[in-house]
Design a protein around this motif. Structure first.
Motif, PDB file in Angstrom:
ATOM      1  N   ALA A 207      32.876  44.912  27.439  1.00 30.49           N
ATOM      2  CA  ALA A 207      33.436  43.588  27.707  1.00 30.49           C
ATOM      3  C   ALA A 207      34.953  43.658  27.850  1.00 30.49           C
ATOM      4  O   ALA A 207      35.537  43.041  28.753  1.00 30.49           O
ATOM      5  CB  ALA A 207      33.048  42.621  26.582  1.00 30.49           C
ATOM      6  N   ILE A 208      35.595  44.413  26.988  1.00 28.05           N
ATOM      7  CA  ILE A 208      37.054  44.575  27.083  1.00 28.05           C
ATOM      8  C   ILE A 208      37.422  45.277  28.388  1.00 28.05           C
ATOM      9  O   ILE A 208      38.329  44.842  29.119  1.00 28.05           O
ATOM     10  CB  ILE A 208      37.586  45.361  25.870  1.00 28.05           C
ATOM     11  N   ALA A 209      36.704  46.335  28.717  1.00 28.52           N
ATOM     12  CA  ALA A 209      37.019  47.101  29.921  1.00 28.52           C
ATOM     13  C   ALA A 209      36.855  46.253  31.178  1.00 28.52           C
ATOM     14  O   ALA A 209      37.716  46.278  32.077  1.00 28.52           O
ATOM     15  CB  ALA A 209      36.115  48.335  29.996  1.00 28.52           C
ATOM     16  N   PHE A 210      35.755  45.485  31.262  1.00 29.75           N
ATOM     17  CA  PHE A 210      35.514  44.691  32.472  1.00 29.75           C
ATOM     18  C   PHE A 210      36.454  43.487  32.540  1.00 29.75           C
ATOM     19  O   PHE A 210      36.880  43.082  33.630  1.00 29.75           O
ATOM     20  CB  PHE A 210      34.063  44.233  32.516  1.00 29.75           C
ATOM     21  N   SER A 211      36.789  42.915  31.398  1.00 33.28           N
ATOM     22  CA  SER A 211      37.721  41.781  31.371  1.00 33.28           C
ATOM     23  C   SER A 211      39.113  42.199  31.825  1.00 33.28           C
ATOM     24  O   SER A 211      39.818  41.431  32.501  1.00 33.28           O
ATOM     25  CB  SER A 211      37.796  41.201  29.956  1.00 33.28           C
ATOM     26  N   GLN A 212      39.525  43.392  31.464  1.00 28.43           N
ATOM     27  CA  GLN A 212      40.832  43.888  31.896  1.00 28.43           C
ATOM     28  C   GLN A 212      40.880  44.105  33.399  1.00 28.43           C
ATOM     29  O   GLN A 212      41.922  43.912  34.029  1.00 28.43           O
ATOM     30  CB  GLN A 212      41.164  45.181  31.151  1.00 28.43           C
ATOM     31  N   LEU A 213      39.746  44.463  33.980  1.00 27.58           N
ATOM     32  CA  LEU A 213      39.684  44.645  35.430  1.00 27.58           C
ATOM     33  C   LEU A 213      39.599  43.311  36.167  1.00 27.58           C
ATOM     34  O   LEU A 213      40.037  43.214  37.323  1.00 27.58           O
ATOM     35  CB  LEU A 213      38.458  45.499  35.794  1.00 27.58           C
ATOM     36  N   ASN A 214      39.035  42.296  35.496  1.00 26.60           N
ATOM     37  CA  ASN A 214      38.794  41.012  36.154  1.00 26.60           C
ATOM     38  C   ASN A 214      39.228  39.855  35.255  1.00 26.60           C
ATOM     39  O   ASN A 214      38.407  39.041  34.817  1.00 26.60           O
ATOM     40  CB  ASN A 214      37.307  40.872  36.507  1.00 26.60           C
ATOM     41  N   PRO A 215      40.507  39.765  34.925  1.00 23.93           N
ATOM     42  CA  PRO A 215      40.984  38.688  34.045  1.00 23.93           C
ATOM     43  C   PRO A 215      40.742  37.313  34.650  1.00 23.93           C
ATOM     44  O   PRO A 215      40.804  37.142  35.869  1.00 23.93           O
ATOM     45  CB  PRO A 215      42.481  38.990  33.918  1.00 23.93           C
ATOM     46  N   GLU A 216      40.389  36.364  33.802  1.00 20.29           N
ATOM     47  CA  GLU A 216      40.160  34.967  34.175  1.00 20.29           C
ATOM     48  C   GLU A 216      38.854  34.739  34.946  1.00 20.29           C
ATOM     49  O   GLU A 216      38.502  33.602  35.240  1.00 20.29           O
ATOM     50  CB  GLU A 216      41.324  34.414  35.028  1.00 20.29           C
ATOM     51  N   GLU A 217      38.118  35.803  35.275  1.00 18.10           N
ATOM     52  CA  GLU A 217      36.908  35.637  36.088  1.00 18.10           C
ATOM     53  C   GLU A 217      35.615  35.840  35.307  1.00 18.10           C
ATOM     54  O   GLU A 217      34.542  35.490  35.808  1.00 18.10           O
ATOM     55  CB  GLU A 217      36.928  36.619  37.267  1.00 18.10           C
ATOM     56  N   VAL A 218      35.715  36.416  34.116  1.00 17.92           N
ATOM     57  CA  VAL A 218      34.518  36.692  33.328  1.00 17.92           C
ATOM     58  C   VAL A 218      34.735  36.312  31.873  1.00 17.92           C
ATOM     59  O   VAL A 218      35.874  36.223  31.407  1.00 17.92           O
ATOM     60  CB  VAL A 218      34.118  38.189  33.399  1.00 17.92           C
ATOM     61  N   LYS A 219      33.627  36.080  31.182  1.00 17.02           N
ATOM     62  CA  LYS A 219      33.678  35.875  29.739  1.00 17.02           C
ATOM     63  C   LYS A 219      32.432  36.489  29.118  1.00 17.02           C
ATOM     64  O   LYS A 219      31.395  36.658  29.784  1.00 17.02           O
ATOM     65  CB  LYS A 219      33.797  34.393  29.379  1.00 17.02           C
ATOM     66  N   PHE A 220      32.530  36.833  27.841  1.00 18.66           N
ATOM     67  CA  PHE A 220      31.453  37.502  27.138  1.00 18.66           C
ATOM     68  C   PHE A 220      31.209  36.812  25.802  1.00 18.66           C
ATOM     69  O   PHE A 220      32.148  36.310  25.168  1.00 18.66           O
ATOM     70  CB  PHE A 220      31.802  38.973  26.887  1.00 18.66           C
TER      71      PHE A 220
END
Length: 358
Positions: A207-220
């Motif tokens: 979740a941290i890794a994907f959020s850093q790649l796509n800020p503001e577009e995903v949540k977990f």
């Protein structure tokens, strides 16, 4: 089958996953039999109380059950839907009474954990399973219920009924389709007990890794009771570290676009069945029987390895793919009929009518 008395017995707290499973099995029998009763006996929450029960409770538990069932009726069937540590003592008594018993074995080989006390419990459960198989081999009234023929290699007995994990009839009619639009924040959720074998730490790191790649577009969301080791916090990760009520559980499933099961090992999952019932796409490792409940690329994705890299890669299939989630949700709505109480109940009925002695 209408002349038979069926009792479904569980040993977990009301509202727990295993108590819910007992309800689902009761619903399966109820499709063909009006005389179905569900009994619960919450005997203890820790390994210490279970060890106490081994010493003190076996006689009291038998009395408890025999007071509630018409055990003199030679058409009685008892279906035990879970097996606490002291269960072998109880089953031996019912075996001697020649009552037809069906025992659900969720994990023919119990899950290994990373704590000493949990590994001790694993060893006890392993021995318990072996003893249940022994009783079944040597007694025609003791039958084993497995969720798949894949599990048969672990169970040495000829008295086996195969019936998959059912979905509750209460949610089978749920028809709402999950939609993901350009205005939505893509929501992935892990729900359930916080256990090492369930890979919640892998989900957290992914979740941290994907959020850093796509800020503001995903949540977990991580929701469930247990100890979570957080290396660092992130605004896109919502942690609900508590025992979830049924309504809280349902609200999280409904709000998520995708349910994630990053299990290191497993047999089956009540969370997966609940997600199917609510037409949710699922990402799951191919552990145990989990892959059997997902049509890869159609109702979700099956990944071969529980790793951060594999999860991040799979998350990317959903990002900005606005029609994919809706199509998968529609496909899941059609696919779940395979696990309806009527379907699973028919498997149980055929076995009872052909294999049980009365």
């Amino acid at each position: 089958m209408n002349r038979k008395e069926i009792y479904v017995i569980h040993f977990n707290a009301p509202g727990s996953g295993m108590a819910k499973y007992a309800e689902y099995i009761s619903e399966c029998y109820s499709q063909f039999n009006d005389k179905v009763s569900m009994l619960g006996y919450n005997s203890g929450k820790s390994i210490y109380s279970e060890l106490y029960n081994i010493i003190m409770l076996k006689r009291n538990s038998v009395i408890h059950w025999l007071q509630q069932i018409n055990y003199h009726n030679n058409r009685t069937i008892i279906h035990f839907t879970d097996t606490p540590l002291y269960f072998s003592f109880l089953l031996k008594y019912f075996c001697a009474l020649k009552i037809n018993c069906i025992v659900t074995i969720h994990d023919p080989i119990p899950h290994l954990e990373n704590k000493i006390i949990d590994n001790f419990k694993w060893f006890i459960m392993y021995l318990l399973n072996k003893y249940i198989y022994y009783l079944s081999r040597n007694n025609s009234n003791i039958h084993i219920h497995l969720h798949s023929r894949k599990q048969n290699k672990f169970v040495k007995t000829n008295h086996i009924v195969f019936a998959e994990h059912p979905i509750s009839s209460k949610t089978m009619d749920y028809s709402a389709i999950t939609k993901y639009t350009p205005k939505s924040v893509l929501h992935f959720a892990y729900i359930g007990r916080i256990e090492y074998y369930k890979g919640v730490d892998i989900f957290y790191d992914s979740a941290i890794a994907f959020s850093q790649l796509n800020p503001e577009e995903v949540k977990f969301t991580i929701a469930g009771r247990g100890r979570i080791k957080m290396h660092k916090k992130h605004d896109s990760i919502n942690i609900i570290n508590k025992y979830l009520t049924e309504q809280e559980f349902e609200n999280i499933v409904r709000s998520a676009h995708v349910i994630v099961l990053p299990y290191r090992n497993a047999t089956q999952s009540g969370v997966l069945s609940y997600s199917l019932a609510h037409n949710k796409p699922v990402i799951s490792t191919n552990a145990g029987l989990l892959g059997d409940y997902i049509k890869h690329g159609i109702t979700g994705y099956i990944i071969e390895e529980a790793s951060v890299a594999e999860l991040v890669r799979t998350y990317s299939h959903f990002l900005h793919a606005y029609d994919k989630i809706e199509k998968m949700s529609i496909a899941t709505n059609a696919y779940k009929i395979k696990y309806a109480p009527k379907t699973i109940g028919n498997c149980l009925k055929k076995y009872v009518d052909s294999e049980l002695e009365f």
